[in-house]
Design a protein around this motif. Structure first.
Motif, PDB file in Angstrom:
ATOM      1  N   GLN A  89      18.653   6.503  42.083  1.00  0.00           N
ATOM      2  CA  GLN A  89      18.845   6.147  44.396  1.00  0.00           C
ATOM      3  C   GLN A  89      18.351   4.904  44.008  1.00  0.00           C
ATOM      4  O   GLN A  89      17.704   4.267  43.848  1.00  0.00           O
ATOM      5  CB  GLN A  89      18.344   6.890  44.924  1.00  0.00           C
ATOM      6  CG  GLN A  89      18.628   6.796  46.064  1.00  0.00           C
ATOM      7  CD  GLN A  89      18.334   8.442  46.861  1.00  0.00           C
ATOM      8  OE1 GLN A  89      17.216   8.953  46.520  1.00  0.00           O
ATOM      9  NE2 GLN A  89      18.197   8.381  47.799  1.00  0.00           N
ATOM     10  N   PRO A  91      17.916   1.943  46.458  1.00  0.00           N
ATOM     11  CA  PRO A  91      18.050   1.115  48.669  1.00  0.00           C
ATOM     12  C   PRO A  91      18.777   1.784  48.641  1.00  0.00           C
ATOM     13  O   PRO A  91      19.425   0.593  49.186  1.00  0.00           O
ATOM     14  CB  PRO A  91      17.100   0.357  48.644  1.00  0.00           C
ATOM     15  CG  PRO A  91      16.870  -0.264  47.015  1.00  0.00           C
ATOM     16  CD  PRO A  91      17.463   0.237  46.669  1.00  0.00           C
ATOM     17  N   GLY A  92      18.689   3.151  50.215  1.00  0.00           N
ATOM     18  CA  GLY A  92      19.726   2.522  51.152  1.00  0.00           C
ATOM     19  C   GLY A  92      21.298   3.405  50.542  1.00  0.00           C
ATOM     20  O   GLY A  92      22.157   3.119  51.611  1.00  0.00           O
ATOM     21  N   LYS A  93      20.981   3.912  49.800  1.00  0.00           N
ATOM     22  CA  LYS A  93      22.317   4.697  48.821  1.00  0.00           C
ATOM     23  C   LYS A  93      21.602   5.701  48.559  1.00  0.00           C
ATOM     24  O   LYS A  93      20.217   6.583  48.667  1.00  0.00           O
ATOM     25  CB  LYS A  93      22.671   3.498  47.956  1.00  0.00           C
ATOM     26  CG  LYS A  93      23.198   2.225  48.335  1.00  0.00           C
ATOM     27  CD  LYS A  93      23.918   1.454  47.261  1.00  0.00           C
ATOM     28  CE  LYS A  93      24.627   0.417  47.243  1.00  0.00           C
ATOM     29  NZ  LYS A  93      25.823  -0.280  46.001  1.00  0.00           N
ATOM     30  N   GLU A  94      23.082   6.632  48.490  1.00  0.00           N
ATOM     31  CA  GLU A  94      22.081   8.268  48.130  1.00  0.00           C
ATOM     32  C   GLU A  94      22.132   8.130  46.549  1.00  0.00           C
ATOM     33  O   GLU A  94      22.515   7.018  46.114  1.00  0.00           O
ATOM     34  CB  GLU A  94      24.160   9.023  48.099  1.00  0.00           C
ATOM     35  CG  GLU A  94      24.020   8.930  49.823  1.00  0.00           C
ATOM     36  CD  GLU A  94      25.049   9.893  50.319  1.00  0.00           C
ATOM     37  OE1 GLU A  94      25.597  10.840  51.609  1.00  0.00           O
ATOM     38  OE2 GLU A  94      25.952  10.651  49.545  1.00  0.00           O
TER      39      GLU A  94
END
Length: 118
Positions: free
Chosen positions: A39, A41-44
């Motif tokens: 994972q 940052p800011g992503k699934e």
């Protein structure tokens, strides 16, 4: 007590390599499919790689493109992820995941940070 303990993360330059390890305890390791997720940052969270309980069959995320190899040692209760030719896009927290082959029981590790930067 179930534990999945990841290690081997760190800072590496683009083009470099890392080998992640995940040591398992507290459950029947050889009866679980083992996977690595990541994972950024800011992503699934996304699947990186998976290996069947016997270690014969593997599956990789499309972004891997032959750069990573997942393996497991059932005697050592450990799953590995060899990562080569790393790029900045591989920067993420990498998580170990275990799922039982005969039930919905699953476990997550706490993750290890991989940072690819010059």
């Amino acid at each position: 007590q179930v534990q999945l303990v990841e290690s081997g993360g760190g800072l590496v330059q683009p083009g470099g390599s890392l080998r992640l390890s995940c040591a398992a305890s507290g459950f029947s390791f050889s009866s679980h499919l083992m996977s690595w997720y990541r994972q950024a940052p800011g992503k699934e969270r996304e699947l990186v790689a998976a290996v069947t309980n016997g270690g014969v069959f593997t599956n990789y995320g499309g972004f891997v493109k032959g750069r990573f190899t997942i393996s497991r040692d059932n005697a050592k209760r450990t799953v590995y992820l060899q990562m080569n030719n790393l790029t900045a896009e591989d920067t993420a927290i990498y998580y170990c995941y275990a799922r039982a082959t005969s039930s919905d029981t699953a476990y997550w590790g706490r993750g290890t940070q991989v940072t690819v930067s010059s």
